[in-house]
Design a protein around this motif. Structure first.
Motif, PDB file in Angstrom:
ATOM      1  N   LYS A   1       0.838  -1.194   0.000  1.00 40.54           N
ATOM      2  CA  LYS A   1       0.000   0.000   0.000  1.00 40.54           C
ATOM      3  C   LYS A   1       0.877   1.248   0.000  1.00 40.54           C
ATOM      4  CE  LYS A   1      -4.461   1.208   1.986  1.00 40.54           C
ATOM      5  NZ  LYS A   1      -5.436   0.927   3.046  1.00 40.54           N
ATOM      6  N   PRO A   2       0.552   2.280  -0.801  1.00 37.85           N
ATOM      7  CA  PRO A   2       1.424   3.450  -0.911  1.00 37.85           C
ATOM      8  C   PRO A   2       1.423   4.296   0.360  1.00 37.85           C
ATOM      9  CG  PRO A   2      -0.622   3.840  -2.097  1.00 37.85           C
ATOM     10  CD  PRO A   2      -0.647   2.402  -1.662  1.00 37.85           C
ATOM     11  N   ASP A   3       2.507   5.006   0.564  1.00 34.34           N
ATOM     12  CA  ASP A   3       2.621   5.951   1.676  1.00 34.34           C
ATOM     13  C   ASP A   3       2.207   7.320   1.154  1.00 34.34           C
ATOM     14  OD1 ASP A   3       3.205   7.216   4.019  1.00 34.34           O
ATOM     15  OD2 ASP A   3       5.387   7.196   3.739  1.00 34.34           O
ATOM     16  N   ILE A   4       0.983   7.735   1.465  1.00 34.14           N
ATOM     17  CA  ILE A   4       0.443   8.986   0.938  1.00 34.14           C
ATOM     18  C   ILE A   4       1.112  10.169   1.637  1.00 34.14           C
ATOM     19  CG2 ILE A   4      -1.643  10.345   0.540  1.00 34.14           C
ATOM     20  CD1 ILE A   4      -1.672   7.712  -0.942  1.00 34.14           C
ATOM     21  N   PRO A   5       1.691  11.118   0.879  1.00 32.73           N
ATOM     22  CA  PRO A   5       2.316  12.282   1.513  1.00 32.73           C
ATOM     23  C   PRO A   5       1.262  13.192   2.129  1.00 32.73           C
ATOM     24  CG  PRO A   5       2.269  12.541  -0.868  1.00 32.73           C
ATOM     25  CD  PRO A   5       1.787  11.149  -0.590  1.00 32.73           C
ATOM     26  N   PRO A   6       1.682  14.102   3.007  1.00 33.93           N
ATOM     27  CA  PRO A   6       0.707  14.957   3.703  1.00 33.93           C
ATOM     28  C   PRO A   6       0.187  16.097   2.824  1.00 33.93           C
ATOM     29  CG  PRO A   6       2.933  15.517   4.406  1.00 33.93           C
ATOM     30  CD  PRO A   6       3.061  14.328   3.486  1.00 33.93           C
ATOM     31  N   LEU A   7      -0.505  15.752   1.750  1.00 32.86           N
ATOM     32  CA  LEU A   7      -1.110  16.771   0.892  1.00 32.86           C
ATOM     33  C   LEU A   7      -2.393  17.301   1.532  1.00 32.86           C
ATOM     34  CD1 LEU A   7      -0.746  14.990  -2.580  1.00 32.86           C
ATOM     35  CD2 LEU A   7       0.637  16.888  -1.699  1.00 32.86           C
ATOM     36  N   ASP A   8      -2.700  18.561   1.278  1.00 30.71           N
ATOM     37  CA  ASP A   8      -3.921  19.171   1.793  1.00 30.71           C
ATOM     38  C   ASP A   8      -5.094  18.688   0.941  1.00 30.71           C
ATOM     39  OD1 ASP A   8      -5.981  20.748   2.688  1.00 30.71           O
ATOM     40  OD2 ASP A   8      -4.858  22.634   2.606  1.00 30.71           O
ATOM     41  N   LEU A   9      -5.984  17.917   1.527  1.00 32.92           N
ATOM     42  CA  LEU A   9      -7.134  17.356   0.815  1.00 32.92           C
ATOM     43  C   LEU A   9      -8.449  18.018   1.214  1.00 32.92           C
ATOM     44  CD1 LEU A   9      -6.238  13.538   1.051  1.00 32.92           C
ATOM     45  CD2 LEU A   9      -5.721  15.127  -0.809  1.00 32.92           C
ATOM     46  N   ASP A  10      -8.372  19.111   1.956  1.00 31.90           N
ATOM     47  CA  ASP A  10      -9.576  19.764   2.483  1.00 31.90           C
ATOM     48  C   ASP A  10      -9.939  21.014   1.699  1.00 31.90           C
ATOM     49  OD1 ASP A  10      -9.837  17.849   4.522  1.00 31.90           O
ATOM     50  OD2 ASP A  10      -8.366  18.902   5.757  1.00 31.90           O
ATOM     51  N   GLY A  11      -9.816  20.932   0.362  1.00 35.95           N
ATOM     52  CA  GLY A  11      -9.996  22.104  -0.487  1.00 35.95           C
ATOM     53  C   GLY A  11     -11.385  22.702  -0.467  1.00 35.95           C
ATOM     54  N   ALA A  12     -12.409  21.895  -0.272  1.00 36.72           N
ATOM     55  CA  ALA A  12     -13.768  22.438  -0.254  1.00 36.72           C
ATOM     56  C   ALA A  12     -13.955  23.354   0.960  1.00 36.72           C
ATOM     57  CB  ALA A  12     -14.784  21.313  -0.249  1.00 36.72           C
ATOM     58  N   ASP A  13     -13.607  22.859   2.146  1.00 39.44           N
ATOM     59  CA  ASP A  13     -13.733  23.682   3.353  1.00 39.44           C
ATOM     60  C   ASP A  13     -12.817  24.894   3.290  1.00 39.44           C
ATOM     61  OD1 ASP A  13     -15.649  22.061   4.491  1.00 39.44           O
ATOM     62  OD2 ASP A  13     -14.212  20.884   5.649  1.00 39.44           O
ATOM     63  N   ASN A  14     -11.596  24.703   2.776  1.00 36.41           N
ATOM     64  CA  ASN A  14     -10.666  25.827   2.683  1.00 36.41           C
ATOM     65  C   ASN A  14     -11.173  26.903   1.727  1.00 36.41           C
ATOM     66  OD1 ASN A  14      -8.919  24.455   4.407  1.00 36.41           O
ATOM     67  ND2 ASN A  14      -7.696  23.611   2.741  1.00 36.41           N
ATOM     68  N   THR A  15     -11.839  26.484   0.644  1.00 31.94           N
ATOM     69  CA  THR A  15     -12.418  27.451  -0.286  1.00 31.94           C
ATOM     70  C   THR A  15     -13.457  28.310   0.417  1.00 31.94           C
ATOM     71  OG1 THR A  15     -12.043  25.988  -2.184  1.00 31.94           O
ATOM     72  CG2 THR A  15     -13.695  27.719  -2.447  1.00 31.94           C
ATOM     73  N   ALA A  16     -14.312  27.668   1.206  1.00 36.81           N
ATOM     74  CA  ALA A  16     -15.327  28.420   1.949  1.00 36.81           C
ATOM     75  C   ALA A  16     -14.674  29.414   2.908  1.00 36.81           C
ATOM     76  CB  ALA A  16     -16.236  27.456   2.706  1.00 36.81           C
ATOM     77  N   THR A  17     -13.582  28.995   3.551  1.00 39.77           N
ATOM     78  CA  THR A  17     -12.864  29.885   4.474  1.00 39.77           C
ATOM     79  C   THR A  17     -12.278  31.079   3.729  1.00 39.77           C
ATOM     80  OG1 THR A  17     -12.315  28.065   5.976  1.00 39.77           O
ATOM     81  CG2 THR A  17     -10.943  30.039   6.103  1.00 39.77           C
ATOM     82  N   ILE A  18     -11.649  30.833   2.585  1.00 37.72           N
ATOM     83  CA  ILE A  18     -11.038  31.905   1.798  1.00 37.72           C
ATOM     84  C   ILE A  18     -12.093  32.916   1.373  1.00 37.72           C
ATOM     85  CG2 ILE A  18      -9.944  32.420  -0.434  1.00 37.72           C
ATOM     86  CD1 ILE A  18      -8.421  29.727  -0.068  1.00 37.72           C
ATOM     87  N   ILE A  19     -13.233  32.431   0.901  1.00 34.33           N
ATOM     88  CA  ILE A  19     -14.300  33.335   0.472  1.00 34.33           C
ATOM     89  C   ILE A  19     -14.846  34.128   1.651  1.00 34.33           C
ATOM     90  CG2 ILE A  19     -16.667  33.372  -0.426  1.00 34.33           C
ATOM     91  CD1 ILE A  19     -15.828  31.045  -2.267  1.00 34.33           C
ATOM     92  N   GLU A  20     -15.023  33.443   2.768  1.00 30.67           N
ATOM     93  CA  GLU A  20     -15.513  34.107   3.976  1.00 30.67           C
ATOM     94  C   GLU A  20     -14.569  35.231   4.390  1.00 30.67           C
ATOM     95  OE1 GLU A  20     -17.936  31.964   7.427  1.00 30.67           O
ATOM     96  OE2 GLU A  20     -15.784  31.608   7.568  1.00 30.67           O
ATOM     97  N   GLU A  21     -13.275  34.931   4.407  1.00 36.00           N
ATOM     98  CA  GLU A  21     -12.284  35.944   4.783  1.00 36.00           C
ATOM     99  C   GLU A  21     -12.236  37.084   3.771  1.00 36.00           C
ATOM    100  OE1 GLU A  21      -8.569  33.944   5.240  1.00 36.00           O
ATOM    101  OE2 GLU A  21      -9.125  32.996   7.146  1.00 36.00           O
ATOM    102  N   ARG A  22     -12.337  36.743   2.498  1.00 35.48           N
ATOM    103  CA  ARG A  22     -12.245  37.767   1.452  1.00 35.48           C
ATOM    104  C   ARG A  22     -13.406  38.733   1.524  1.00 35.48           C
ATOM    105  NH1 ARG A  22     -11.794  41.418  -1.049  1.00 35.48           N
ATOM    106  NH2 ARG A  22     -10.766  41.825  -3.053  1.00 35.48           N
ATOM    107  N   LEU A  23     -14.583  38.244   1.862  1.00 39.86           N
ATOM    108  CA  LEU A  23     -15.744  39.123   1.966  1.00 39.86           C
ATOM    109  C   LEU A  23     -15.652  40.054   3.170  1.00 39.86           C
ATOM    110  CD1 LEU A  23     -18.612  36.661   0.967  1.00 39.86           C
ATOM    111  CD2 LEU A  23     -17.831  38.654  -0.325  1.00 39.86           C
ATOM    112  N   LYS A  24     -14.812  39.711   4.156  1.00 40.50           N
ATOM    113  CA  LYS A  24     -14.610  40.571   5.324  1.00 40.50           C
ATOM    114  C   LYS A  24     -13.585  41.661   5.064  1.00 40.50           C
ATOM    115  CE  LYS A  24     -15.349  36.905   8.783  1.00 40.50           C
ATOM    116  NZ  LYS A  24     -14.650  36.130   9.846  1.00 40.50           N
ATOM    117  N   ARG A  25     -12.730  41.464   4.042  1.00 45.32           N
ATOM    118  CA  ARG A  25     -11.580  42.348   3.849  1.00 45.32           C
ATOM    119  C   ARG A  25     -11.921  43.523   2.953  1.00 45.32           C
ATOM    120  NH1 ARG A  25      -6.505  39.694   4.845  1.00 45.32           N
ATOM    121  NH2 ARG A  25      -6.894  37.684   5.818  1.00 45.32           N
TER     122      ARG A  25
END
Length: 393
Positions: free
Chosen positions: A359-383
């Protein structure tokens, strides 16, 4: 008109899928994450309907559907297979502009354009112009996968940069820069770097325990171009030991006569399905995934952590899937088999070799892009205007 509280900010999300369902699936995951944050989401879709997408609890606007005329994305056809006319385009454009006016959004997200979906300029350029003319102009973002189709026509990249600078506040790149950076497949990315925000890969949440266990899980994405892969896999299932259990998912867009033909050829140890709602959990229980190298399928594989044999789609000069597959192979996360001339015998040999791997050793890539997108948009609308998100490094 005054803006409502942040929890009621309105999102107008346009997505057009033409051949597969990957664009729609990724956009739907992002829209679901925005809903969880309390955003009011209007999802505008323009492709053939796909069961289960874009999801529940969001407003939907379904434009008269179009799809690609062939594997090379040359021309548009309607759901009856007829070439799209100027009158058809005008009707779609007016429906889209009316949906925009009704939505009164705080942010507009346009999937792929202007980096892709040039076929839809007839409605997207008027959409952008209409947004710029609004009394209360919303933020405008483009939503991109991490690896783009590399363009060879002169002037295309420059035109894209010009449109981004003129209209877009955010370029949301749905990838981990440790795996792929925008400038690697879009050389002029430096000219718009202040607008770029990496979100991480838009993968599904960790899957549930599988209800069924299969040794080999074969999938063909949306299915529009997967007949050869599924056919070769059925042949390979007949050549390898019968105790191996195969699950083959053709995708919803495979024509019914092709599905019937493949079903008739399936050996006893192979189960054929159009779609599996539990696909992600099946991957978690499989010894090996055999698939094309589309964005969403690869995200599912990385989340599940299973071995994979990738057969990238390369018709008409497509480079995106082969670029992704090669990177994964270099990391030891997959083996790659070119789709040209794929046979049951060669696939059986590769499957046997892949099953023997650990079984492959999966590197620690960020797989939480959907939640992170919501965070980025939320922050951007505040700025204040002109301030970019902190994740744009």
């Amino acid at each position: 008109m005054e803006k409502g509280p942040l929890s009621k900010r309105r999102v107008f999300f346009y997505v057009q899928h033409l051949l597969g369902i990957g664009h729609l699936a990724r956009a739907s995951r992002i829209a679901a994450a925005l809903l969880k944050r309390g955003f009011d989401v209007t999802m505008v879709t323009g492709g053939l309907p796909v069961p289960g997408f874009p999801g529940e609890d969001m407003r939907t606007v379904v434009l008269p559907p179009v799809t690609a005329g062939d594997k090379g994305f040359s021309g548009l056809i309607d759901e009856e297979g007829n070439p799209v006319t100027a009158a058809f385009q005008e009707r779609r454009k007016e429906l889209l502009l009316d949906a925009l006016r009704r939505a009164e959004p705080d942010i507009v997200i346009i999937e792929a354009f202007p980096f892709g979906r040039r076929q839809m300029r007839f409605e997207l350029v008027p959409l952008l112009d209409a947004i710029e003319a609004m009394d209360r102009r919303p933020l405008i973002a483009t939503s991109l996968r991490d690896i783009l189709q590399e363009r060879t026509k002169p002037g295309r990249a420059e035109e894209t940069v010009e449109l981004v600078k003129k209209h877009f506040d955010l370029v949301l790149v749905h990838g981990d820069p440790a795996f792929a950076r925008l400038e690697e497949t879009f050389p002029l990315a430096g000219e718009i770097a202040e607008r770029v925000a990496y979100t991480g890969l838009v993968a599904p949440p960790p899957p549930d325990e599988p209800a069924e266990i299969f040794d080999i899980l074969v999938s063909a994405g949306g299915g529009a171009v997967g007949k050869e892969l599924i056919g070769a896999a059925l042949g390979a299932a007949g050549l390898l030991p019968q105790e191996l259990r195969w699950c083959l998912v053709t995708g919803p867009n495979l024509p019914q006569p092709d599905f019937d033909e493949l079903a008739a050829a399936a050996p006893e140890n192979a189960s054929l399905f159009r779609f599996r709602q539990d696909f992600a959990s099946l991957l978690g229980g499989a010894r090996l995934s055999v698939s094309q190298a589309g964005y969403n399928t690869v995200c599912d594989i990385l989340r599940a952590g299973c071995n994979s044999l990738l057969i990238p789609f390369t018709a008409s000069g497509e480079t995106e899937q082969s670029t992704r597959a090669t990177r994964l192979e270099r990391l030891g996360l997959a083996t790659v088999l070119p789709e040209e001339g794929i046979t049951a015998q060669e696939l059986a040999r590769r499957v046997q070799t892949s099953l023997a791997r650990s079984k492959p050793d999966i590197p620690p890539l960020d797989l939480d892009g959907a939640d992170n997108t919501a965070t980025i948009i939320e922050e951007r609308l505040k700025r204040p205007e002109g301030v970019t998100p902190s994740r744009s490094a």
